[in-house]
Design a protein around this motif. Structure first.
Motif, PDB file in Angstrom:
ATOM      1  N   ALA A 231      68.071  30.313   6.736  1.00 56.81           N
ATOM      2  CA  ALA A 231      67.125  31.432   6.690  1.00 56.81           C
ATOM      3  C   ALA A 231      67.451  32.404   7.809  1.00 56.81           C
ATOM      4  N   ARG A 232      66.933  33.620   7.693  1.00 57.59           N
ATOM      5  CA  ARG A 232      67.127  34.653   8.716  1.00 57.59           C
ATOM      6  C   ARG A 232      65.789  34.920   9.385  1.00 57.59           C
ATOM      7  N   LYS A 233      65.248  33.922  10.036  1.00 59.94           N
ATOM      8  CA  LYS A 233      63.905  34.005  10.616  1.00 59.94           C
ATOM      9  C   LYS A 233      63.953  33.825  12.131  1.00 59.94           C
ATOM     10  N   LEU A 234      63.014  34.478  12.808  1.00 59.69           N
ATOM     11  CA  LEU A 234      62.945  34.416  14.267  1.00 59.69           C
ATOM     12  C   LEU A 234      62.888  32.982  14.802  1.00 59.69           C
ATOM     13  N   PRO A 235      62.036  32.086  14.268  1.00 60.46           N
ATOM     14  CA  PRO A 235      61.990  30.720  14.823  1.00 60.46           C
ATOM     15  C   PRO A 235      63.332  29.990  14.747  1.00 60.46           C
ATOM     16  N   LEU A 236      64.088  30.227  13.686  1.00 57.68           N
ATOM     17  CA  LEU A 236      65.389  29.567  13.551  1.00 57.68           C
ATOM     18  C   LEU A 236      66.401  30.140  14.533  1.00 57.68           C
TER      19      LEU A 236
ATOM     20  N   LYS B  26      65.681  31.527  17.392  1.00 62.63           N
ATOM     21  CA  LYS B  26      65.271  31.057  18.720  1.00 62.63           C
ATOM     22  C   LYS B  26      65.706  29.620  18.962  1.00 62.63           C
ATOM     23  N   LYS B  27      65.565  28.774  17.959  1.00 65.14           N
ATOM     24  CA  LYS B  27      65.960  27.367  18.102  1.00 65.14           C
ATOM     25  C   LYS B  27      67.465  27.249  18.367  1.00 65.14           C
ATOM     26  N   ILE B  28      68.257  28.033  17.643  1.00 69.22           N
ATOM     27  CA  ILE B  28      69.710  28.008  17.835  1.00 69.22           C
ATOM     28  C   ILE B  28      70.066  28.470  19.249  1.00 69.22           C
ATOM     29  N   PHE B  29      69.505  29.606  19.683  1.00 69.76           N
ATOM     30  CA  PHE B  29      69.835  30.138  21.007  1.00 69.76           C
ATOM     31  C   PHE B  29      69.317  29.250  22.133  1.00 69.76           C
ATOM     32  N   GLU B  30      68.138  28.656  21.959  1.00 66.92           N
ATOM     33  CA  GLU B  30      67.623  27.737  22.985  1.00 66.92           C
ATOM     34  C   GLU B  30      68.518  26.512  23.098  1.00 66.92           C
ATOM     35  N   TRP B  31      68.961  25.952  21.968  1.00 70.09           N
ATOM     36  CA  TRP B  31      69.881  24.810  22.008  1.00 70.09           C
ATOM     37  C   TRP B  31      71.169  25.212  22.727  1.00 70.09           C
ATOM     38  N   PHE B  32      71.694  26.372  22.369  1.00 73.59           N
ATOM     39  CA  PHE B  32      72.931  26.860  22.967  1.00 73.59           C
ATOM     40  C   PHE B  32      72.774  27.025  24.478  1.00 73.59           C
ATOM     41  N   ARG B  33      71.674  27.628  24.907  1.00 72.67           N
ATOM     42  CA  ARG B  33      71.428  27.843  26.344  1.00 72.67           C
ATOM     43  C   ARG B  33      71.334  26.517  27.099  1.00 72.67           C
ATOM     44  N   GLN B  34      70.717  25.509  26.485  1.00 71.70           N
ATOM     45  CA  GLN B  34      70.588  24.198  27.129  1.00 71.70           C
ATOM     46  C   GLN B  34      71.923  23.461  27.198  1.00 71.70           C
ATOM     47  N   GLU B  35      72.732  23.592  26.161  1.00 74.22           N
ATOM     48  CA  GLU B  35      74.009  22.877  26.117  1.00 74.22           C
ATOM     49  C   GLU B  35      75.107  23.563  26.926  1.00 74.22           C
TER      50      GLU B  35
ATOM     51  N   MET C 284      76.108  42.259  22.058  1.00 76.30           N
ATOM     52  CA  MET C 284      76.184  43.263  21.003  1.00 76.30           C
ATOM     53  C   MET C 284      75.856  42.589  19.682  1.00 76.30           C
ATOM     54  N   SER C 285      74.940  43.201  18.925  1.00 78.19           N
ATOM     55  CA  SER C 285      74.574  42.682  17.613  1.00 78.19           C
ATOM     56  C   SER C 285      74.213  43.854  16.711  1.00 78.19           C
ATOM     57  N   ASP C 286      73.995  43.551  15.443  1.00 85.97           N
ATOM     58  CA  ASP C 286      73.502  44.605  14.567  1.00 85.97           C
ATOM     59  C   ASP C 286      72.006  44.805  14.845  1.00 85.97           C
ATOM     60  N   PHE C 287      71.327  45.517  13.997  1.00 82.15           N
ATOM     61  CA  PHE C 287      69.948  45.891  14.296  1.00 82.15           C
ATOM     62  C   PHE C 287      68.915  45.004  13.613  1.00 82.15           C
ATOM     63  N   GLU C 288      69.281  43.774  13.282  1.00 82.38           N
ATOM     64  CA  GLU C 288      68.335  42.838  12.669  1.00 82.38           C
ATOM     65  C   GLU C 288      67.276  42.450  13.703  1.00 82.38           C
ATOM     66  N   PRO C 289      66.008  42.802  13.452  1.00 81.80           N
ATOM     67  CA  PRO C 289      64.965  42.579  14.463  1.00 81.80           C
ATOM     68  C   PRO C 289      64.815  41.136  14.928  1.00 81.80           C
ATOM     69  N   ALA C 290      64.801  40.177  14.026  1.00 84.89           N
ATOM     70  CA  ALA C 290      64.603  38.777  14.424  1.00 84.89           C
ATOM     71  C   ALA C 290      65.725  38.290  15.337  1.00 84.89           C
ATOM     72  N   LEU C 291      66.942  38.676  15.033  1.00 81.01           N
ATOM     73  CA  LEU C 291      68.091  38.292  15.847  1.00 81.01           C
ATOM     74  C   LEU C 291      67.990  38.884  17.245  1.00 81.01           C
ATOM     75  N   ARG C 292      67.690  40.154  17.333  1.00 84.11           N
ATOM     76  CA  ARG C 292      67.602  40.842  18.631  1.00 84.11           C
ATOM     77  C   ARG C 292      66.462  40.280  19.484  1.00 84.11           C
ATOM     78  N   ILE C 293      65.312  40.037  18.877  1.00 77.85           N
ATOM     79  CA  ILE C 293      64.169  39.480  19.613  1.00 77.85           C
ATOM     80  C   ILE C 293      64.504  38.093  20.146  1.00 77.85           C
ATOM     81  N   ALA C 294      65.145  37.259  19.319  1.00 77.28           N
ATOM     82  CA  ALA C 294      65.503  35.904  19.754  1.00 77.28           C
ATOM     83  C   ALA C 294      66.463  35.933  20.942  1.00 77.28           C
ATOM     84  N   ILE C 295      67.422  36.844  20.917  1.00 73.95           N
ATOM     85  CA  ILE C 295      68.358  36.976  22.043  1.00 73.95           C
ATOM     86  C   ILE C 295      67.605  37.373  23.306  1.00 73.95           C
ATOM     87  N   GLU C 296      66.758  38.408  23.190  1.00 72.09           N
ATOM     88  CA  GLU C 296      66.013  38.908  24.354  1.00 72.09           C
ATOM     89  C   GLU C 296      65.069  37.867  24.933  1.00 72.09           C
TER      90      GLU C 296
END
Length: 94
Positions: free
Chosen positions: A44-49, A51-60, A70-82
């Motif tokens: 899915a292309r959802k904010l919770p997913l 966030k889960k991917i980026f949080e796992w990545f940050r911890q590992e 740099m990313s495209d303008f997909e809001p959920a992706l940008r918010i999760a990164i920020e």
């Protein structure tokens, strides 16, 4: 660089037992070359997913502290990164 690519994978990946939506790639600049450091098949292309991917990545990968992403303008992706990488500047690309 972070990019979700749609249409590259079938709608269902029976091998992984998931309904596939996109492939998310995280790339880093290493001495002028773009190196893919993580690829994730997403259902899915959802904010919770995201966030889960980026949080796992940050911890590992604790040494990974991007100043700019740099990313495209997909809001959920940008918010999760920020929200995951506080203080990181998210730049847009098309």
């Amino acid at each position: 660089m972070v990019d979700g690519t749609f249409g590259l994978i079938p709608g269902r990946l029976d091998v992984l037992n998931v309904r596939a939506s996109q492939v998310l790639n995280i790339l880093c600049d290493f001495k002028g070359a773009a190196i893919c450091i993580l690829t994730v098949v997403m259902s899915a292309r959802k904010l919770p997913l995201y966030k889960k991917i980026f949080e796992w990545f940050r911890q590992e990968i604790t040494a990974f502290r991007p100043l700019e992403v740099m990313s495209d303008f997909e809001p959920a992706l940008r918010i999760a990164i920020e929200k995951t990488f506080l203080g990181t500047r998210v730049r847009g690309c098309k």
